[in-house]
Design a protein around this motif. Sequence first.
Motif, PDB file in Angstrom:
ATOM      1  N   PRO A   1       1.588   5.970  29.011  1.00  0.00           N
ATOM      2  CA  PRO A   1       2.079   7.342  28.835  1.00  0.00           C
ATOM      3  C   PRO A   1       1.075   8.450  29.156  1.00  0.00           C
ATOM      4  O   PRO A   1       1.466   9.619  29.185  1.00  0.00           O
ATOM      5  CB  PRO A   1       2.443   7.389  27.332  1.00  0.00           C
ATOM      6  N   VAL A   2      -0.191   8.135  29.380  1.00  0.00           N
ATOM      7  CA  VAL A   2      -1.218   9.180  29.459  1.00  0.00           C
ATOM      8  C   VAL A   2      -0.965  10.143  30.617  1.00  0.00           C
ATOM      9  O   VAL A   2      -0.924  11.374  30.427  1.00  0.00           O
ATOM     10  CB  VAL A   2      -2.621   8.549  29.578  1.00  0.00           C
ATOM     11  N   PHE A   3      -0.797   9.642  31.834  1.00  0.00           N
ATOM     12  CA  PHE A   3      -0.622  10.545  32.978  1.00  0.00           C
ATOM     13  C   PHE A   3       0.703  11.307  32.904  1.00  0.00           C
ATOM     14  O   PHE A   3       0.732  12.519  33.199  1.00  0.00           O
ATOM     15  CB  PHE A   3      -0.751   9.778  34.291  1.00  0.00           C
ATOM     16  N   PRO A   4       1.830  10.673  32.525  1.00  0.00           N
ATOM     17  CA  PRO A   4       3.055  11.467  32.334  1.00  0.00           C
ATOM     18  C   PRO A   4       2.893  12.595  31.315  1.00  0.00           C
ATOM     19  O   PRO A   4       3.477  13.672  31.480  1.00  0.00           O
ATOM     20  CB  PRO A   4       4.080  10.424  31.867  1.00  0.00           C
ATOM     21  N   VAL A   5       2.109  12.379  30.270  1.00  0.00           N
ATOM     22  CA  VAL A   5       1.847  13.452  29.300  1.00  0.00           C
ATOM     23  C   VAL A   5       1.118  14.604  29.982  1.00  0.00           C
ATOM     24  O   VAL A   5       1.434  15.788  29.755  1.00  0.00           O
ATOM     25  CB  VAL A   5       1.027  12.930  28.100  1.00  0.00           C
ATOM     26  N   ALA A   6       0.146  14.289  30.840  1.00  0.00           N
ATOM     27  CA  ALA A   6      -0.587  15.340  31.549  1.00  0.00           C
ATOM     28  C   ALA A   6       0.346  16.160  32.425  1.00  0.00           C
ATOM     29  O   ALA A   6       0.247  17.396  32.485  1.00  0.00           O
ATOM     30  CB  ALA A   6      -1.707  14.724  32.386  1.00  0.00           C
ATOM     31  N   ILE A   7       1.271  15.509  33.123  1.00  0.00           N
ATOM     32  CA  ILE A   7       2.215  16.228  33.982  1.00  0.00           C
ATOM     33  C   ILE A   7       3.140  17.104  33.144  1.00  0.00           C
ATOM     34  O   ILE A   7       3.416  18.262  33.491  1.00  0.00           O
ATOM     35  CB  ILE A   7       3.025  15.234  34.837  1.00  0.00           C
ATOM     36  N   SER A   8       3.642  16.586  32.032  1.00  0.00           N
ATOM     37  CA  SER A   8       4.512  17.375  31.163  1.00  0.00           C
ATOM     38  C   SER A   8       3.791  18.602  30.631  1.00  0.00           C
ATOM     39  O   SER A   8       4.339  19.710  30.596  1.00  0.00           O
ATOM     40  CB  SER A   8       5.009  16.518  29.993  1.00  0.00           C
ATOM     41  N   ARG A   9       2.553  18.413  30.214  1.00  0.00           N
ATOM     42  CA  ARG A   9       1.781  19.548  29.688  1.00  0.00           C
ATOM     43  C   ARG A   9       1.509  20.580  30.786  1.00  0.00           C
ATOM     44  O   ARG A   9       1.546  21.794  30.531  1.00  0.00           O
ATOM     45  CB  ARG A   9       0.464  19.053  29.100  1.00  0.00           C
ATOM     46  N   ALA A  10       1.240  20.124  32.002  1.00  0.00           N
ATOM     47  CA  ALA A  10       0.993  21.046  33.104  1.00  0.00           C
ATOM     48  C   ALA A  10       2.229  21.899  33.377  1.00  0.00           C
ATOM     49  O   ALA A  10       2.126  23.110  33.595  1.00  0.00           O
ATOM     50  CB  ALA A  10       0.589  20.277  34.356  1.00  0.00           C
ATOM     51  N   SER A  11       3.416  21.282  33.347  1.00  0.00           N
ATOM     52  CA  SER A  11       4.645  22.033  33.595  1.00  0.00           C
ATOM     53  C   SER A  11       4.904  23.037  32.476  1.00  0.00           C
ATOM     54  O   SER A  11       5.393  24.142  32.722  1.00  0.00           O
ATOM     55  CB  SER A  11       5.835  21.078  33.740  1.00  0.00           C
ATOM     56  N   ARG A  12       4.557  22.681  31.231  1.00  0.00           N
ATOM     57  CA  ARG A  12       4.766  23.597  30.112  1.00  0.00           C
ATOM     58  C   ARG A  12       3.774  24.763  30.135  1.00  0.00           C
ATOM     59  O   ARG A  12       4.056  25.831  29.605  1.00  0.00           O
ATOM     60  CB  ARG A  12       4.628  22.856  28.775  1.00  0.00           C
ATOM     61  N   SER A  13       2.616  24.555  30.751  1.00  0.00           N
ATOM     62  CA  SER A  13       1.611  25.619  30.777  1.00  0.00           C
ATOM     63  C   SER A  13       2.003  26.762  31.705  1.00  0.00           C
ATOM     64  O   SER A  13       1.493  27.880  31.563  1.00  0.00           O
ATOM     65  CB  SER A  13       0.246  25.048  31.205  1.00  0.00           C
ATOM     66  N   ALA A  14       2.903  26.501  32.660  1.00  0.00           N
ATOM     67  CA  ALA A  14       3.413  27.546  33.561  1.00  0.00           C
ATOM     68  C   ALA A  14       4.849  27.179  33.913  1.00  0.00           C
ATOM     69  O   ALA A  14       5.118  26.666  34.997  1.00  0.00           O
ATOM     70  CB  ALA A  14       2.550  27.653  34.820  1.00  0.00           C
ATOM     71  N   PRO A  15       5.802  27.429  33.018  1.00  0.00           N
ATOM     72  CA  PRO A  15       7.171  26.943  33.191  1.00  0.00           C
ATOM     73  C   PRO A  15       7.836  27.385  34.489  1.00  0.00           C
ATOM     74  O   PRO A  15       8.639  26.649  35.062  1.00  0.00           O
ATOM     75  CB  PRO A  15       7.905  27.528  31.973  1.00  0.00           C
ATOM     76  N   GLY A  16       7.511  28.581  34.974  1.00  0.00           N
ATOM     77  CA  GLY A  16       8.114  29.054  36.208  1.00  0.00           C
ATOM     78  C   GLY A  16       7.474  28.501  37.462  1.00  0.00           C
ATOM     79  O   GLY A  16       7.957  28.767  38.563  1.00  0.00           O
ATOM     80  N   ARG A  17       6.393  27.763  37.297  1.00  0.00           N
ATOM     81  CA  ARG A  17       5.679  27.224  38.460  1.00  0.00           C
ATOM     82  C   ARG A  17       5.397  25.744  38.257  1.00  0.00           C
ATOM     83  O   ARG A  17       4.286  25.255  38.454  1.00  0.00           O
ATOM     84  CB  ARG A  17       4.372  28.000  38.667  1.00  0.00           C
TER      85      ARG A  17
END
Length: 384
Positions: A313-329
Amino acid sequence: MYLPRNRSFAARLWAVFFVNGAVLSSWAPRIPEVKDLLDLSDSELGVALFGVAAGSVPALLLTARILDHARSGPVCVVTALVFSASLPLIGVVDGLWQLTGVLMLLGAASGVLDIAMNTAGIAYQQHTGHRVLSRLHGGYSLGVLAGALGGVAATHVGATTTEHFVAVAVLLVALTVVGAPMLWSRPRSPAEREAGGTQVLARKRRLRLPLTIAVVAVSGLFIEGLVTDWSALLITRDLGAPASLGAAALALFSVAMFISRSAGDAVLDRFAERTVLTTVAVVVVCLVVLGSVVAQPLVMAVTIGLVGLVLGPVFPVAISRASRSAPGRAAAMTARVSAVGYIAYLGGPPVIGFVADVVGLPITFAAAVALGCLGIALARRDPG
């Protein structure tokens, strides 16, 4: 919201992740044969293999701009078809630079597909409210395993590289075509529409990937690359096991990663991301230290499998967090986290080789895993 249709879309997207994993892993078992056929030296082969990174990293960063203007579903379909159909080109090259060019093409297709499919997965999560990224990455892990096993089987039966790659391409193109209508026709999600509407503003203000997210991505893929590239040699050469046990350990790791990622969404629905990352860091470092202290081949092989069972789950968590840090991008942030993670995945293991020449592989392997786990533990807090 029509959940059956949403689930059907997720299944088609899972198949795209499978295709992405299967293409290059089908080529990996045939590398020695292609090297001999083209009479390449070790350094020339290294140049050719670098073509994958040379094609993929720029593509990772450029795809975010493509997705400002295009829906992720059609981009997934087109790129998956190109990626699969280009594989047989390896079987007809007749020199170093042709091989390098084909691998650059495959790397670029892989990079575009990586961002498009992750962006589609993020949009699905935002639209339905259900986690799916870890499960989708399980499809990628299964594709890697299927491609590698298919390559071993093709070599065993004496199939030429061209015959093998054509067969793989036909199967993967067919799998993509089955899911193409739904992936192509799905309307743009609110997140994707927002991304398109805010592209000018986003370019005026430079997007920054939070350091903690980058560290989680780098640490997770660093450990994954380390295990993939060095564990078999550690088990066979340094611990004195037969080559079959080293190969079995890698297969076990791939299966465990598939299971871990497939179950990752359910785990993350029940436990906080911070708790999951802390647990992964502690368990993985304890397993590897224990395996290194015991220093028995079978124990280390089991250790490698157990690492895969918790690391997923580690890398999918990183991707999810990245998307949440800039929801429009989401696409741009996915590109950034994928790029830094991919560089770590490719660049980390060669560095391990230089260090291992000085202090030995067993110590280097354990220390590197501990360093990666420290990164996961320290960066477990969500900046978003």
